[in-house]
Motif scaffolding. Structure first.
Motif, PDB file in Angstrom:
ATOM      1  N   THR A   1      42.965  60.553  47.994  1.00 48.01           N
ATOM      2  CA  THR A   1      42.995  59.797  46.731  1.00 48.01           C
ATOM      3  C   THR A   1      42.281  58.453  46.822  1.00 48.01           C
ATOM      4  N   ALA A   2      41.790  58.112  47.985  1.00 55.27           N
ATOM      5  CA  ALA A   2      41.118  56.818  48.139  1.00 55.27           C
ATOM      6  C   ALA A   2      39.831  56.797  47.329  1.00 55.27           C
ATOM      7  N   ARG A   3      39.579  55.680  46.658  1.00 61.17           N
ATOM      8  CA  ARG A   3      38.359  55.524  45.880  1.00 61.17           C
ATOM      9  C   ARG A   3      37.158  55.367  46.815  1.00 61.17           C
ATOM     10  N   PRO A   4      36.006  55.868  46.421  1.00 60.34           N
ATOM     11  CA  PRO A   4      34.798  55.618  47.210  1.00 60.34           C
ATOM     12  C   PRO A   4      34.545  54.111  47.306  1.00 60.34           C
ATOM     13  N   GLY A   5      34.190  53.661  48.489  1.00 59.80           N
ATOM     14  CA  GLY A   5      33.940  52.240  48.700  1.00 59.80           C
ATOM     15  C   GLY A   5      35.149  51.460  49.163  1.00 59.80           C
ATOM     16  N   SER A   6      36.325  52.111  49.232  1.00 59.19           N
ATOM     17  CA  SER A   6      37.541  51.400  49.629  1.00 59.19           C
ATOM     18  C   SER A   6      37.886  51.584  51.105  1.00 59.19           C
ATOM     19  N   GLU A   7      36.968  52.177  51.875  1.00 58.92           N
ATOM     20  CA  GLU A   7      37.234  52.388  53.291  1.00 58.92           C
ATOM     21  C   GLU A   7      37.354  51.034  54.020  1.00 58.92           C
ATOM     22  N   GLN A   8      38.156  51.031  55.087  1.00 58.59           N
ATOM     23  CA  GLN A   8      38.323  49.806  55.867  1.00 58.59           C
ATOM     24  C   GLN A   8      37.074  49.542  56.705  1.00 58.59           C
ATOM     25  N   ARG A   9      36.683  48.280  56.759  1.00 53.28           N
ATOM     26  CA  ARG A   9      35.529  47.838  57.538  1.00 53.28           C
ATOM     27  C   ARG A   9      36.054  47.107  58.771  1.00 53.28           C
ATOM     28  N   VAL A  10      35.793  47.628  59.961  1.00 55.07           N
ATOM     29  CA  VAL A  10      36.300  47.066  61.211  1.00 55.07           C
ATOM     30  C   VAL A  10      35.156  46.369  61.929  1.00 55.07           C
ATOM     31  N   GLU A  11      35.346  45.093  62.242  1.00 55.38           N
ATOM     32  CA  GLU A  11      34.316  44.312  62.924  1.00 55.38           C
ATOM     33  C   GLU A  11      34.922  43.603  64.136  1.00 55.38           C
ATOM     34  N   GLU A  12      34.207  43.653  65.247  1.00 53.00           N
ATOM     35  CA  GLU A  12      34.598  42.913  66.451  1.00 53.00           C
ATOM     36  C   GLU A  12      33.784  41.624  66.497  1.00 53.00           C
ATOM     37  N   VAL A  13      34.467  40.483  66.551  1.00 54.11           N
ATOM     38  CA  VAL A  13      33.802  39.177  66.571  1.00 54.11           C
ATOM     39  C   VAL A  13      34.405  38.351  67.700  1.00 54.11           C
ATOM     40  N   GLY A  14      33.680  38.269  68.823  1.00 55.45           N
ATOM     41  CA  GLY A  14      34.240  37.561  69.976  1.00 55.45           C
ATOM     42  C   GLY A  14      35.510  38.259  70.451  1.00 55.45           C
ATOM     43  N   HIS A  15      36.580  37.494  70.649  1.00 53.05           N
ATOM     44  CA  HIS A  15      37.849  38.123  71.044  1.00 53.05           C
ATOM     45  C   HIS A  15      38.768  38.309  69.836  1.00 53.05           C
ATOM     46  N   TYR A  16      38.150  38.484  68.661  1.00 48.76           N
ATOM     47  CA  TYR A  16      38.874  38.781  67.428  1.00 48.76           C
ATOM     48  C   TYR A  16      38.372  40.088  66.847  1.00 48.76           C
ATOM     49  N   VAL A  17      39.231  40.728  66.046  1.00 48.83           N
ATOM     50  CA  VAL A  17      38.862  41.916  65.283  1.00 48.83           C
ATOM     51  C   VAL A  17      39.265  41.665  63.835  1.00 48.83           C
ATOM     52  N   THR A  18      38.352  41.935  62.904  1.00 50.70           N
ATOM     53  CA  THR A  18      38.665  41.813  61.481  1.00 50.70           C
ATOM     54  C   THR A  18      38.631  43.201  60.853  1.00 50.70           C
ATOM     55  N   VAL A  19      39.631  43.479  60.015  1.00 52.34           N
ATOM     56  CA  VAL A  19      39.714  44.760  59.312  1.00 52.34           C
ATOM     57  C   VAL A  19      39.854  44.446  57.829  1.00 52.34           C
ATOM     58  N   THR A  20      38.872  44.884  57.035  1.00 50.39           N
ATOM     59  CA  THR A  20      38.797  44.509  55.623  1.00 50.39           C
ATOM     60  C   THR A  20      38.643  45.744  54.743  1.00 50.39           C
ATOM     61  N   SER A  21      39.275  45.722  53.581  1.00 55.85           N
ATOM     62  CA  SER A  21      39.099  46.788  52.591  1.00 55.85           C
ATOM     63  C   SER A  21      39.353  46.227  51.202  1.00 55.85           C
ATOM     64  N   SER A  22      38.902  46.952  50.185  1.00 56.07           N
ATOM     65  CA  SER A  22      39.050  46.504  48.792  1.00 56.07           C
ATOM     66  C   SER A  22      39.487  47.675  47.930  1.00 56.07           C
ATOM     67  N   ARG A  23      40.211  47.340  46.850  1.00 61.03           N
ATOM     68  CA  ARG A  23      40.688  48.344  45.908  1.00 61.03           C
ATOM     69  C   ARG A  23      40.567  47.806  44.491  1.00 61.03           C
ATOM     70  N   PRO A  24      40.465  48.703  43.509  1.00 60.87           N
ATOM     71  CA  PRO A  24      40.420  48.246  42.110  1.00 60.87           C
ATOM     72  C   PRO A  24      41.751  47.601  41.724  1.00 60.87           C
ATOM     73  N   VAL A  25      41.699  46.607  40.857  1.00 61.50           N
ATOM     74  CA  VAL A  25      42.912  45.920  40.427  1.00 61.50           C
ATOM     75  C   VAL A  25      43.854  46.863  39.704  1.00 61.50           C
ATOM     76  N   GLU A  26      43.330  47.711  38.828  1.00 58.15           N
ATOM     77  CA  GLU A  26      44.203  48.569  38.023  1.00 58.15           C
ATOM     78  C   GLU A  26      45.017  49.531  38.875  1.00 58.15           C
ATOM     79  N   GLN A  27      44.583  49.737  40.113  1.00 59.80           N
ATOM     80  CA  GLN A  27      45.299  50.660  40.990  1.00 59.80           C
ATOM     81  C   GLN A  27      46.678  50.131  41.348  1.00 59.80           C
ATOM     82  N   HIS A  28      46.873  48.787  41.229  1.00 58.50           N
ATOM     83  CA  HIS A  28      48.152  48.196  41.616  1.00 58.50           C
ATOM     84  C   HIS A  28      48.805  47.410  40.494  1.00 58.50           C
TER      85      HIS A  28
END
Length: 275
Positions: A203-230
């Motif tokens: 059921t996940a919308r296209p484009g809402s996949e999580q983006r995982v990035e390694e930056v130095g000794h940190y990891v960032t995990v980002t995703s987005s969803r439409p407002v109406e979904q919540h």
């Protein structure tokens, strides 16, 4: 005319007499009075300048430098859940949300504008997982986390980013691989700092996949969803639509979601590029 033993009046005595002062009276040098006045003015100017600096010095999170920190409006600010992660000697700022994402500062990257809303933070990184029974971070060496929700200011999109701190770059790289292998492992943070329910498979919308990035000794995990979904429940599908058929995303929605995810991911990782 003077008699013997009398002092001949000088021109200074004549001036004093003309001014109403007795001859021979002591007169304070004019230069000494001027010096005292100069010193007094210097002290006054110094006190005024020091007071002005204290009032107008910039504070992190100020709307306009010198007009007071946004923290004074903390009672009406975004909700924060959890305790701030500890700071390390080698990383004094650490995951300080007010340093990384001041509440009153917009994130502006490309065509995206977003403002911070809910925040979750702590030392137990398993709190970031959608399903804690599958603890991908149990032996990863994760030291602390910061999860922040962002609301798009011009487009109906919500974004969630989680920053994970590790002891070294090798540990961060290993954790990033594990998170990429299991999409959707981290919970999505909403504007009220609560976590969104897990999305049913498929059921996940296209484009809402999580983006995982390694930056130095940190990891960032980002995703987005439409407002109406919540915000509001989805409308019932038309009678002609077969049950179970996924609805078509609005034109351009994939681009909006991807744009927001990229902007938040970049902003979250930028401070740690050289760490």
């Amino acid at each position: 005319m003077t008699t013997q033993g009398e002092r001949t009046p000088s021109s200074g005595d004549q001036e004093q007499h003309a001014a109403g002062r007795p001859a021979g009276a002591y007169r304070q040098p004019a230069g000494r009075i001027g010096a005292r006045r100069v010193v007094g003015w210097i002290v006054v100017v110094g006190v005024v300048a020091a007071g002005g600096w204290i009032i107008t010095r910039p504070t992190p999170g100020d709307w306009i430098p010198g007009l007071g920190p946004a923290s004074k409006d903390a009672s009406s600010g975004p909700p924060v859940v959890g305790s701030p992660p500890p700071r390390a000697a080698a990383d004094p700022e650490g995951l300080n949300v007010d340093t990384l994402f001041p509440a009153q500062r917009l994130i502006e990257v490309g065509g995206y504008k977003g403002r911070r809303s809910g925040v979750r933070q702590g030392e137990n990184c398993s709190e970031t997982l959608q399903d804690r029974t599958q603890d991908l971070l149990r032996d990863s060496g994760c030291q602390s986390y910061l999860s922040v929700s962002f609301a798009g200011q011009e487009k109906p999109v919500l974004s969630s980013v989680t920053l994970l701190r590790f002891a070294d770059q090798a540990a961060a790289a290993k954790a990033a691989e594990a998170l990429r292998a299991k999409p959707g492992a981290l919970a999505f943070i909403l504007q009220d700092a609560s976590t969104a329910p897990a999305q049913p498979a498929g059921t996940a919308r296209p484009g809402s996949e999580q983006r995982v990035e390694e930056v130095g000794h940190y990891v960032t995990v980002t995703s987005s969803r439409p407002v109406e979904q919540h915000s509001t429940p989805p409308a019932a599908p038309p009678a002609s639509t077969p049950a179970g058929t996924p609805t078509t995303a609005a034109p351009g929605s994939e681009q909006v979601l991807d744009e927001a995810t990229r902007a938040i991911s970049y902003s979250a990782g930028a401070p740690f590029v050289w760490m």
